[in-house]
Motif scaffolding. Structure first.
Motif, mmCIF file in Angstrom:
data_model
loop_
_atom_site.group_PDB
_atom_site.id
_atom_site.type_symbol
_atom_site.label_atom_id
_atom_site.label_comp_id
_atom_site.label_asym_id
_atom_site.label_seq_id
_atom_site.Cartn_x
_atom_site.Cartn_y
_atom_site.Cartn_z
ATOM 1 N N PHE A 233 0.829 -1.208 0.000
ATOM 2 C CA PHE A 233 0.000 0.000 0.000
ATOM 3 C C PHE A 233 0.864 1.259 0.000
ATOM 4 N N GLY A 234 2.056 1.164 0.581
ATOM 5 C CA GLY A 234 2.954 2.309 0.581
ATOM 6 C C GLY A 234 3.547 2.608 -0.773
ATOM 7 N N LEU A 235 3.418 1.654 -1.730
ATOM 8 C CA LEU A 235 3.937 1.894 -3.076
ATOM 9 C C LEU A 235 3.210 3.033 -3.782
ATOM 10 N N LEU A 236 1.985 3.321 -3.354
ATOM 11 C CA LEU A 236 1.239 4.430 -3.953
ATOM 12 C C LEU A 236 1.856 5.781 -3.610
ATOM 13 N N PHE A 237 2.759 5.794 -2.606
ATOM 14 C CA PHE A 237 3.442 7.025 -2.227
ATOM 15 C C PHE A 237 4.912 6.980 -2.622
#
Length: 363
Positions: A233-237
């Motif tokens: 989910f942190g890949l979106l940032f």
């Protein structure tokens, strides 16, 4: 030794709590009341108090509970049932320390127990204060509302990234710190007591040590697995691509690498439990950990780099075009530009001095 420590703690509470209320809380009450936000202050202080009490109780219970288990497992009152040492050197050591052994060792253990109690209390206070610093994160997650729009990569409502994900990250890091501190404190307790036991009764065996430590390691790997599961989910940032957010490699390779690593870490945690309650050698956990570490690095670091170099870079625009579109679309929505109406104005080349004079403000 315990009574002076208890008296000191009671005195610190009797002096510290009133001073804190007078110097910190009372000025805040006056300031918020003068601005008409007393109800807001009451709500905030209620959340902070509840968070502190909850996380302090949890941290202290886990830390002190594990220390008590370690103390019970390595109870020095069981030394009397030990078989005498067989080594000549060990017999000589026991004979030389015979006058020292029971009185000095018991006194030393009492001192160490007071020390561990103090470290447990201090660690619980530090962890509780860390939780209080994130009280607004907890409150926002508790009162979250959906945005009504999902992200194009994982299909999650945008509210998940604003409210839920920060809370889950906080829980992950807080539990990780708790388990690491518990492992250190428990390991020190076992190590210290084991040294004294070997000095007095070299052949005394501590039953349950393996089970206890393996269950703690299982908790550590389970929490690590949870944190790895959150990584995609942190890949979106992610700012490390041609755009801000997830790119081709993140969406097609890296996220699956994280999920594979999370599954292996969960299996490693289960293996620790099995090893702890059985006669299987703990060395197998070490081998499995090394395999998991190699797979983790390969799936999350090495393989995505290969795909980026040999699949994406030769035709980067075509591979990244859908993700560039996502980036542009959500950037426009974020700045409320998606409702702007675009109108084309024809370019005129017949500019006159009168036009310049009539548009002085614009120019």
């Amino acid at each position: 030794m315990k009574r002076p420590l208890v008296r000191l703690l009671i005195l610190a509470l009797l002096l510290g709590v009133p001073l804190y209320l007078i110097l910190q809380v009372y000025p805040d009450v006056l300031w918020f009341s003068s601005l008409g936000y007393r109800a807001t202050w009451v709500r905030a202080i209620t959340w902070q108090t509840g968070v502190f009490a909850t996380f302090f109780a949890l941290a202290f219970g886990v830390l002190w509970g594990n220390v008590r288990i370690a103390r019970a497992v390595s109870d020095p009152t069981e030394w009397v049932t030990s078989e005498p040492p067989r080594s000549v050197v060990a017999q000589l050591i026991v004979q030389l320390l015979s006058n020292f052994s029971r009185t000095r060792a018991t006194t030393s253990l009492r001192f160490f127990n007071v020390l561990t109690w103090s470290v447990t209390l201090g660690g619980a206070l530090i962890l509780a204060n860390a939780a209080v610093s994130q009280w607004d994160t907890i409150a926002k997650c508790w009162h979250q509302v959906p945005f009504g729009q999902t992200d194009p990569i994982f299909g999650k409502d945008l509210g998940f990234y604003v409210f839920t994900l920060p809370f889950l990250r906080f829980v992950y890091y807080w539990l990780l710190a708790l388990v690491i501190l518990t492992l250190l404190l428990t390991g020190l307790t076992y190590a210290y007591r084991r040294i004294l036991i070997y000095i007095v009764w070299p052949h005394q065996k501590i039953s349950g040590l393996k089970t206890h430590l393996m269950i703690l390691l299982a908790a550590l790997f389970a929490i690590w697995s949870f944190g790895t599961w959150l990584k995609p989910f942190g890949l979106l940032f992610n700012p490390n691509t041609v755009l801000f957010g997830a790119g081709y490699v993140d969406a097609h390779v890296t996220q699956w690498g994280y999920l594979l690593a999370a599954g292996l870490l969960a299996f490693l945690a289960l293996s620790c439990v099995v090893v702890g309650v059985s006669k299987v050698s703990a060395i197998r956990v070490v081998y499995l950990f090394l395999v998991t570490l190699v797979v983790y690095v390969g799936a999350v670091r090495v393989y995505p780099g290969i795909v980026q170099s040999y699949v994406v870079d030769p035709n980067e625009l075509a591979k990244e075009r859908p993700y560039i579109r996502h980036n542009i679309r959500f950037t426009r929505q974020g700045f409320n530009l998606h409702h702007v109406k675009e109108i084309e104005f024809p370019a005129k080349t017949n500019l006159t001095y009168a036009d310049i004079r009539n548009n002085q403000t614009t120019l």
